[in-house]
Design an enzyme around this catalytic site. Structure first.
Site, PDB file in Angstrom:
ATOM      1  N   LYS A 179       0.811  -1.222   0.000  1.00  0.00           N
ATOM      2  CA  LYS A 179       0.000   0.000   0.000  1.00  0.00           C
ATOM      3  C   LYS A 179       0.842   1.269   0.000  1.00  0.00           C
ATOM      4  O   LYS A 179       0.505   2.254  -0.639  1.00  0.00           O
ATOM      5  CB  LYS A 179      -0.880   0.020   1.240  1.00  0.00           C
ATOM      6  CG  LYS A 179      -2.260  -0.495   0.997  1.00  0.00           C
ATOM      7  CD  LYS A 179      -3.118  -0.172   2.203  1.00  0.00           C
ATOM      8  CE  LYS A 179      -4.211  -1.213   2.331  1.00  0.00           C
ATOM      9  NZ  LYS A 179      -4.702  -1.385   3.659  1.00  0.00           N
ATOM     10  N   ARG A 180       1.926   1.202   0.744  1.00  0.00           N
ATOM     11  CA  ARG A 180       2.645   2.462   0.887  1.00  0.00           C
ATOM     12  C   ARG A 180       3.373   2.878  -0.393  1.00  0.00           C
ATOM     13  O   ARG A 180       3.887   3.980  -0.495  1.00  0.00           O
ATOM     14  CB  ARG A 180       3.564   2.406   2.114  1.00  0.00           C
ATOM     15  CG  ARG A 180       4.899   1.878   1.935  1.00  0.00           C
ATOM     16  CD  ARG A 180       5.527   1.449   3.236  1.00  0.00           C
ATOM     17  NE  ARG A 180       6.259   0.236   2.980  1.00  0.00           N
ATOM     18  CZ  ARG A 180       7.393   0.206   2.314  1.00  0.00           C
ATOM     19  NH1 ARG A 180       7.938   1.326   1.895  1.00  0.00           N
ATOM     20  NH2 ARG A 180       8.004  -0.927   2.061  1.00  0.00           N
TER      21      ARG A 180
END
Ligand code: GLU
Length: 488
Positions: A260-261
């Site tokens: 996600k990051r």
């Protein structure tokens, strides 16, 4: 939807499946619905889909929702939505594992009856102590088989463990990694049914892959350690062992596993960000697979050329620049009518109704070389439909100086009087102004362009002005003059 019971039952005992599975390729995508469809999942789905399509086989969708706490209906929908957007159509399913508990328990009971599994009531404390002792001796923590020979009361709390072979090794030829050998001595007696009665991942996968007659298990390499365990279970059940292909992991540009990051990892986020599904597919197919140095593949070409033998062993790195480049390629070369259709909602996001201005197809043809995403294409095309609030700072600084007032006023006079608002006449009016003022073309055209477009990228000025329309052009030229006057 249920798997036909007849086929299920016969498969378990069928001695002829081997012949059958050589005939028809059957692959599956088996996501756990604990989040959206992410880039890694979509790549796995694509490779399984391509392999099935290439061989005229079947592609099956299975929802592995046995983790009741983490699985959600929203996630199932997000996965289905992502697959639909990408066009990864499935021939069978979606099959839900939660609908098949009866079937898994039937298999577990069969294993118990045959002595291939056993009940275990070891306490948490005992297992904890065992782990500590093994760690202290620098041994790999694994169950010691304490309950293998015990007769555990079925009515008391217990788990069921698979009796893993103690001797020999499991050998399989991974279609990506090559031959893999694991000694049975390294494998645990796997829990196949928890104390709450629910079956565990390795058991459900094995039963499903067999019942669904999967010939090729194509999945992420995070499952490679499960494969020897699954093969042992299949063998114990007398079921055919499918082929395996474990796909290399995808890294972010910082070298860590894509997560996600690293930004937009949900497939649907790419739709919202203005990517075309075929561009994302084309990008995904190159994550771990190559065919010479070819970068652009139509879907038909992918199906024709894809080969598991050409999948890399090494991890691949996600590269947003390349994805943008591929997206631009498709925006530039696709049917402009289709691009316009896909662009329309992005115009809507900007509060623009494309019906209230020039034909969107014409705008696409004029602008599409200048944008890498549909979001960008919408943004740089907004000026065709509405007046902008502010000029691009850099463009205004260069073009809207006090020296521009005279050319702007002069050209406005000529434009106002034109009999028809067509690009040839607009061009002639600009040329005539240049001539009358005895100046360079740019001295007139540059301020007019910034006045009309606000500084957004745009094609030939006369075409741009024709599309924007006379009324808006004159209004914007007036606005630019007033803006310069107010500043000086
Ligand atoms: N459900 C597993 C996952 O989402 C995949 C299992 C498999 O492909 O065997 O990671």
């Amino acid at each position: 939807m249920q798997i036909p019971a007849g086929r299920t039952a016969s498969l378990i005992k069928c001695a002829f499946c081997l012949g059958h599975r050589i005939m028809t390729i059957r692959t599956r995508f088996a996501p756990s619905p604990t989040g959206y469809l992410h880039v890694g999942g979509a790549r796995t789905a694509l490779f399984s889909w391509l392999f099935a399509r290439k061989h005229g086989g079947k592609f099956i969708l299975r929802i592995e929702d046995t983790d009741l706490e983490r699985s959600t209906k929203e996630s199932v929908n997000a996965i289905l939505e992502g697959m639909t957007w990408l066009g990864l159509d499935y021939d069978e399913g979606p099959f839900y594992q939660t609908h098949r508990f009866e079937r898994y328990n039937e298999v577990i009971d069969e294993l118990l009856a045959k002595g291939l599994a056993y009940r275990c009531d070891c306490s948490k404390e005992r297992l904890e102590q065992l782990r500590e002792e093994q760690k202290a001796k620098k041994l790999k923590p694994r169950y010691d088989g304490f309950c293998r020979t015990r007769d555990v009361d079925p009515d008391k709390p217990h788990v069921v463990r698979f009796r893993n072979p103690e001797e020999g090794s499991v050998v399989f030829r991974d279609l990506v990694r090559g031959t893999i050998r694991v000694n049975n001595a390294e494998l645990d007696d796997l829990i196949i049914r928890r104390s709450d009665g629910s079956p565990t991942y390795n058991l459900t996968v094995v039963v499903d892959d067999a019942d669904m007659e999967i010939t090729h298990v194509i999945r992420g390499d995070d499952h490679i350690n499960n494969t020897p365990r699954q093969i042992n279970l299949l063998k114990a059940l007398g079921l055919p062992v499918p082929e395996y292909a474990h796909l290399p992991m995808i890294l972010g540009d910082d070298g860590a596993r894509l997560s996600k990051r690293h930004g937009a990892v949900s497939v649907m986020q790419y739709l919202h960000d203005g990517f075309l599904p075929e561009a994302l597919l084309n990008y995904l197919v190159r994550l771990g697979w190559s065919h010479g140095d070819q970068e652009i593949f139509s879907l038909d070409e992918m199906v024709e050329l894809f080969d598991l033998a050409e999948v890399n062993k090494a991890p691949s790195t996600f590269n947003t620049e390349k994805l943008l480049w591929i997206n631009q390629h498709y925006i530039k070369h696709d049917d402009p009518k289709r691009i316009a259709r896909l662009l329309s909602p992005h115009m809507g996001d900007l509060g623009i109704d494309p019906a209230e201005g020039p034909d969107l197809v014409q705008v696409v043809e004029a602008q599409r070389e200048r944008a890498s995403t549909l979001v960008e294409l919408a943004r740089i095309s907004a000026f065709y439909y509405r007046d902008f609030e502010e000029f691009d700072e850099k463009a205004a600084k260069k073009a809207l100086k006090s020296a521009a007032i005279e050319p702007l006023k002069a050209v406005r006079q000529r434009l106002e009087k034109l009999d028809s608002w067509v690009r040839e006449d607009i061009h002639a009016a600009i040329e005539a102004t240049v001539k009358a003022l005895e100046t360079g073309f740019g001295k007139v055209a540059m301020p007019v362009r910034v006045a009309v477009t606000g500084g957004a990228p745009s094609p030939d000025l006369d075409l741009t002005m024709e599309m924007v329309g006379r009324e808006a052009c004159l209004r914007r030229i007036d606005k630019a003059i007033a803006w310069i006057e107010a500043k000086t």
